[in-house]
Scaffold this motif. Sequence first.
Motif, PDB file in Angstrom:
ATOM      1  N   ASP A 108       5.112  -1.374  -2.329  1.00 51.68           N
ATOM      2  CA  ASP A 108       4.261  -0.404  -1.351  1.00 51.68           C
ATOM      3  C   ASP A 108       2.948  -0.631  -2.067  1.00 51.68           C
ATOM      4  N   HIS A 109       1.932  -0.219  -0.957  1.00 51.43           N
ATOM      5  CA  HIS A 109       0.514  -0.237  -1.303  1.00 51.43           C
ATOM      6  C   HIS A 109       0.272   0.809  -2.204  1.00 51.43           C
ATOM      7  N   SER A 110       0.861   1.921  -1.872  1.00 46.00           N
ATOM      8  CA  SER A 110       0.455   3.338  -2.537  1.00 46.00           C
ATOM      9  C   SER A 110       1.535   3.264  -3.811  1.00 46.00           C
TER      10      SER A 110
ATOM     11  N   ARG B  27      -2.059   8.174   2.270  1.00 46.97           N
ATOM     12  CA  ARG B  27      -0.596   7.862   2.023  1.00 46.97           C
ATOM     13  C   ARG B  27      -0.612   8.553   0.518  1.00 46.97           C
ATOM     14  N   ASP B  28      -1.594   8.365  -0.319  1.00 49.26           N
ATOM     15  CA  ASP B  28      -1.484   8.981  -1.689  1.00 49.26           C
ATOM     16  C   ASP B  28      -1.432  10.553  -1.555  1.00 49.26           C
TER      17      ASP B  28
ATOM     18  N   LYS C  65      -6.322   3.994   4.360  1.00 48.92           N
ATOM     19  CA  LYS C  65      -4.952   4.652   4.630  1.00 48.92           C
ATOM     20  C   LYS C  65      -4.118   4.600   3.168  1.00 48.92           C
ATOM     21  N   LYS C  66      -4.527   3.937   2.236  1.00 50.82           N
ATOM     22  CA  LYS C  66      -4.050   4.259   1.014  1.00 50.82           C
ATOM     23  C   LYS C  66      -4.140   5.571   0.517  1.00 50.82           C
TER      24      LYS C  66
ATOM     25  N   SER D 154       5.666  -0.055   8.429  1.00 50.58           N
ATOM     26  CA  SER D 154       4.242  -0.288   7.366  1.00 50.58           C
ATOM     27  C   SER D 154       3.517  -1.392   8.073  1.00 50.58           C
TER      28      SER D 154
ATOM     29  N   ASP E 293      -0.058  -5.223  -1.890  1.00 51.59           N
ATOM     30  CA  ASP E 293      -0.881  -5.057  -0.658  1.00 51.59           C
ATOM     31  C   ASP E 293      -0.182  -5.741   0.421  1.00 51.59           C
TER      32      ASP E 293
ATOM     33  N   ARG F 241      -8.230  -0.361   5.119  1.00 55.07           N
ATOM     34  CA  ARG F 241      -6.859  -0.134   4.046  1.00 55.07           C
ATOM     35  C   ARG F 241      -7.117   0.747   2.896  1.00 55.07           C
ATOM     36  N   LEU F 242      -8.374   1.060   2.366  1.00 53.37           N
ATOM     37  CA  LEU F 242      -8.466   1.917   1.394  1.00 53.37           C
ATOM     38  C   LEU F 242      -8.288   3.355   1.796  1.00 53.37           C
TER      39      LEU F 242
ATOM     40  N   GLU G 237       3.894  -2.837  -7.209  1.00 57.90           N
ATOM     41  CA  GLU G 237       2.915  -2.174  -6.206  1.00 57.90           C
ATOM     42  C   GLU G 237       2.049  -3.433  -5.496  1.00 57.90           C
TER      43      GLU G 237
END
Length: 332
Positions: free
Chosen positions: A83-85, A20-21, A16-17, A127, A108, A13-14, A106
């Motif tokens: 959103d996670h980002s 997307r960042d 992926k974040k 998502s 998760d 997940r990190l 923000e």
Amino acid sequence: MSQNSHNMNVFDRLAKKLQRDRTAKNEDYHQFNYIKDEVGNRLSDRVYDINRKFKKGLDLGCGYGHVSRHLTKDAVEELVMCDHSALVLEKASIPEDTTINCRKIEVDEEALPFEPESFDLVMSSLSLHWVNQLPSTFSQIMKCLRPDGVFIGALFGGETLYELRGSLQLGETEREGGFAAHISPFAAIRDIGGLLNSAGFTMLTIDTDEISVGYPSMFELMEDLKGMGENNASWIRKLHLHRDTMFAASAIYKELYGNEDGSIPATFQIIYMIGWKPDPSQPKPLERGTGEISIKDLYRLDEVVKNATENMVKQTAKEITHNLEDDDGKKM
């Protein structure tokens, strides 16, 4: 690996974040949103198909506002976009209808912070295919919905990018004698209904669609996937591909799937889902045995319907004749 092994987590997940960042830092990030914009538009149509005005809605994993931008006050009065980002969320487009009370948070998708029964509507577009524990997320969505609330979602299905997956496997096998997972696994449509049912959703509607996009070659496709933030984020991903393997896979892709004009197609399978939180006001199925037509008569359904219609017409004609005779008797 920092995740607990007993959870069988598939995705980092990190990573992926961070992926997307990076998309949000690109000046031309909007050029890569064509798939998500199209699916977001189609998902918003499903919101309007429900003849109801929702008091409070949630756009879960909103991305750049692919769904939210299409909503108006006729659909939802208050909207929460999450959103996670944080970088993606900052650039997300809010609804064009500025009368909607909208705020961004923000969040998760694997750990929703909302109070029980907070929303009448939860939406999620492209998502949730990056969520490790999809059953848990579905249960959390169910928990934060009010009774008779609805969840409307879309995610990539198992047939997504099957051409790219097969070409990379064949190219890597040819050049290196084996292959690794380069395309992240996606949910199969046959599993979605069971997961929603297990979470407690009722009156399910699940359908699938395919979007095919043409690219000059495999390399442009992979560049666009990176620009979308859809590059591989599984724990077992191979971080580098050899140059020879890439060229072999590209040639195989064009040979097996290439179009007549020299381009290649890429298939994106979209699974759309609608599920409702149970409420006593919702329609209930009839009890077993109350049907007027036996299932064994389905093969002659046309005949059964014809006979039932004729009987109905005869009964109606008899009632009309009886009423006319009563009226004549009263006149005399």
